[in-house]
Design a protein around this motif. Structure first.
Motif, PDB file in Angstrom:
ATOM      1  N   PRO A 102      -6.846  25.013  34.490  1.00 16.72           N
ATOM      2  CA  PRO A 102      -5.949  25.261  33.355  1.00 16.72           C
ATOM      3  C   PRO A 102      -4.635  25.836  33.887  1.00 16.72           C
ATOM      4  CG  PRO A 102      -7.626  26.975  33.500  1.00 16.72           C
ATOM      5  CD  PRO A 102      -7.970  25.956  34.545  1.00 16.72           C
ATOM      6  N   HIS A 135      -6.360  33.004  34.565  1.00 19.16           N
ATOM      7  CA  HIS A 135      -6.220  32.320  33.272  1.00 19.16           C
ATOM      8  C   HIS A 135      -7.029  33.003  32.166  1.00 19.16           C
ATOM      9  CE1 HIS A 135      -7.402  29.317  30.222  1.00 19.16           C
ATOM     10  NE2 HIS A 135      -6.142  28.934  30.310  1.00 19.16           N
ATOM     11  N   ILE A 138      -5.480  35.959  29.476  1.00 13.17           N
ATOM     12  CA  ILE A 138      -5.374  35.643  28.044  1.00 13.17           C
ATOM     13  C   ILE A 138      -6.058  36.703  27.196  1.00 13.17           C
ATOM     14  CG2 ILE A 138      -6.279  34.037  26.292  1.00 13.17           C
ATOM     15  CD1 ILE A 138      -5.485  31.750  28.099  1.00 13.17           C
ATOM     16  N   GLN A 173      -3.444  30.395  23.645  1.00 15.02           N
ATOM     17  CA  GLN A 173      -3.819  29.330  24.560  1.00 15.02           C
ATOM     18  C   GLN A 173      -2.654  28.352  24.694  1.00 15.02           C
ATOM     19  OE1 GLN A 173      -6.523  28.913  26.303  1.00 15.02           O
ATOM     20  NE2 GLN A 173      -8.095  30.229  25.370  1.00 15.02           N
ATOM     21  N   GLN A 174      -2.546  27.783  25.886  1.00 12.72           N
ATOM     22  CA  GLN A 174      -1.509  26.778  26.105  1.00 12.72           C
ATOM     23  C   GLN A 174      -2.198  25.462  26.447  1.00 12.72           C
ATOM     24  OE1 GLN A 174       1.120  29.143  28.811  1.00 12.72           O
ATOM     25  NE2 GLN A 174       2.427  27.343  28.646  1.00 12.72           N
TER      26      GLN A 174
HETATM   27 ZN   LIG Z   1      -5.193  27.947  29.146  1.00 12.58          ZN
END
Ligand SMILES: [Zn+2]
Ligand SMILES: [Zn+2]
Ligand SMILES: [Zn+2]
Ligand SMILES: [Zn+2]
Ligand SMILES: [Zn+2]
Ligand SMILES: [Zn+2]
Ligand SMILES: [Zn+2]
Ligand SMILES: [Zn+2]
Lengths: 367, 367
Positions: free
Chosen positions: B19, B277, B281, B288-289
């Motif tokens: 991610p 990641h 977060i 979230q991206q």
């Molecule tokens: Zn992510």
């Protein structure tokens, strides 16, 4: 419950009656030495009794090293103290790098775990283990300062246990303790009495004394100081300044110094009783004693045999009589007891109000 | 939820898909300088994106001084960053001696209160005020070390709030954090990635690096380390050793260093995803991206333009592609995006699992 009999109408000297005082950090460095210990404790307890103290909680360290650290050294201390003390006494045991695993074996025979500063500086995980192994209902006394103080307070907080910080020596430390006390009233502290009256201005070579600024902060925040102690400060200052160290250094200054502050309006008699009697009993779960101290507030205090960190003079206050269990053991400031009747308060009962005989008005001393 | 496609069967090089990574302590010292800032952020975010990072949380300090400290400097930073970043970014605001009363005014536009070590050393009551005034649901990042660390952890504990310690630099500090984490899982920490690979053995003049012993302790206790960061360590080591400081120092080393540890069996890909990641977060409540990074694990890594604290060579790992919202923005390790589309993540939503498009298997790169 404070008995103060002001007698200025009847005599030029005022007499007050205090409960028997408690020395929560008595410095008797040879307590676990069966050769040197008995004579030292005899002398220390005589001085204490003459100064108004009826219970000495013995700090478990000499100037630099811990003394009672295990069941064997505790047994030696017990043997030393038996029939060698005029006052009641209790032991503390030192936590060290070596004893986290077995220090708790002594817990029922002492009033607290003592964490000496020099011994445990920067040893966070050892202190953590010491606390973990120590019974939660027994007090812990930490000498922590500056960088160590936050660590020990954090550990106590994490383990959800009470802690007593002894000999707070600067304003940052007291300020930190005050912050913690706001959230957790089981955090308590004492300052050494001489720290309130002697500073680095008097002895620039003694960095263990507070600065004038620290001292002002102490006086401004007396409510945050739960107890007064004597500790080893007088001896440490004597050492640094090249003065003679002798047993009981600074003990007899206690009431004259504090009463001078009462006269100066900086302290009340109630403060003295709280910080040298009521709170020590609560903090260390000590049993009540049937003991009274009659003090002549205006008797001129003179240092005779011993050096003291406070040599400026001008203090008043003399112990006229100490009465334990109805018997006069000190008269006109001098020991009259012939027997060493001090008991070891090794098994500590929860503090409770027991039926202490009413504190009888003392006969007028007529000086 | 980790997508790893091992392709050794098909090619001599293995490719994994990660991610989009999050840099929780991005060092862009001129971010509040509207003259120098835009070009610096443009370059920093390019390097970050080419290294696999899609979000840069900007540390609010230069090497020595705090940078964003109030609404005015935050506005300058905001203006600097608008249309100047290839990655998403978020601001932090520094607590200082001067701003406890008004720093909270910025809280809704930043992801955390940043407590810089140099600025707040030994200022317990100021730190206490800063924390008291900061919203409880917003994170605090403390650079606290050694003596300051226990203080800040104690304050967070007293105020019953989460805290993140950034750049843990020695084993005593990690050990203290581990003790606290046992009781309070809201305490989190990161270490600078270079601290895991470079020590005082390599640069005896750089005391901010760990010793070999510290480093071994980090590796032994990876589970206690919630996140990896880059921070200003590469710049600080460059400064002390007289090497050239340039924007993005050490950023491109990230994956090659970590992947070398994976190859050495000291780390898993899952660890990398967790610490660059998933945990960032959670800790900072970042949204979230939709972003993927395709990494060639066996691509030989070479330092080209920049000095690095790790110059020993022998590292493998190359970012093949970065895909944001379905669009390729980095190809063969080079920026191909032409627009500066990074968004300011100023208002932080509580972390939640939103419906991110499934992480599609990437086409084989065939190198
Ligand atoms: Zn992510
Ligand atoms: Zn008077
Ligand atoms: Zn009493
Ligand atoms: Zn005498
Ligand atoms: Zn008199
Ligand atoms: Zn390989
Ligand atoms: Zn490039
Ligand atoms: Zn390849």
């Amino acid at each position: 419950n404070l008995e103060v009999s002001e007698r200025d109408s009847q005599t030029s000297h005022r007499t007050i009656t205090l409960p028997g005082l408690i020395d929560i950090a008595a410095f008797v460095p040879n307590i676990s030495n069966v050769i040197k210990g008995p004579a030292e404790l005899k002398e220390a307890s005589r001085v204490a009794l003459e100064a108004g103290f009826v219970h000495c909680q013995l700090m478990s360290r000499a100037l630099r090293s811990p003394i009672v650290t295990d069941a064997i050294s505790l047994k030696a201390a017990y043997s030393t103290a038996t029939d060698s003390s005029y006052t009641n006494y209790s032991f503390t045991v030192s936590g060290t790098s070596n004893n986290p695993d077995y220090v708790a074996e002594t817990s029922k025979d002492v009033t607290a775990l003592f964490l000496p500063f020099h011994e445990l500086k920067s040893k966070f995980s050892i202190v953590s283990d010491l606390l973990k192994n120590w019974p939660i209902d027994k007090q812990v006394i930490a000498e922590a300062k500056t960088s160590e103080l936050a660590s020990i307070l954090l550990l106590a907080s994490l383990q959800n246990r009470p802690i007593h910080i002894t000999g707070v020596s600067n304003k940052e430390d007291l300020s930190l303790i005050m912050t913690v006390k706001e959230k957790d009233t089981r955090v308590t502290c004492d300052v050494n009495i001489h720290s309130l009256f002697v500073s680095q201005d008097d002895f620039p070579e003694s960095r263990i004394l507070p600065t004038i600024e620290d001292q002002e902060f102490f006086w401004k925040n007396l409510d945050a100081i739960d107890a007064f102690s004597i500790g080893s400060l007088p001896d440490a200052v004597a050492q640094v300044t090249g003065n003679k160290i002798s047993v009981g250094l600074g003990v007899k200054d206690t009431l004259p110094l504090l009463l001078s502050a009462v006269d100066a309006g900086r302290l009340t008699i109630e403060d003295i009783v709280e910080k040298l009697h009521d709170n020590p009993i609560k903090i260390f779960k000590l049993p009540q004693q049937d003991a009274l101290v009659e003090v002549d507030m205006d008797y001129p205090f003179k240092h005779t045999k011993r050096w003291s960190p406070y040599m400026k003079g001008g203090l008043n206050g003399g112990v006229e009589r100490v009465i334990i269990n109805g018997e006069t053991v000190v008269l006109s400031g001098e020991l009259v007891a012939t027997e060493l009747r001090g008991d070891c308060i090794s098994t500590v009962a929860p503090a409770q109000i027991v039926s202490v005989p009413p504190e009888i008005p003392l006969p007028k001393t007529g000086t």
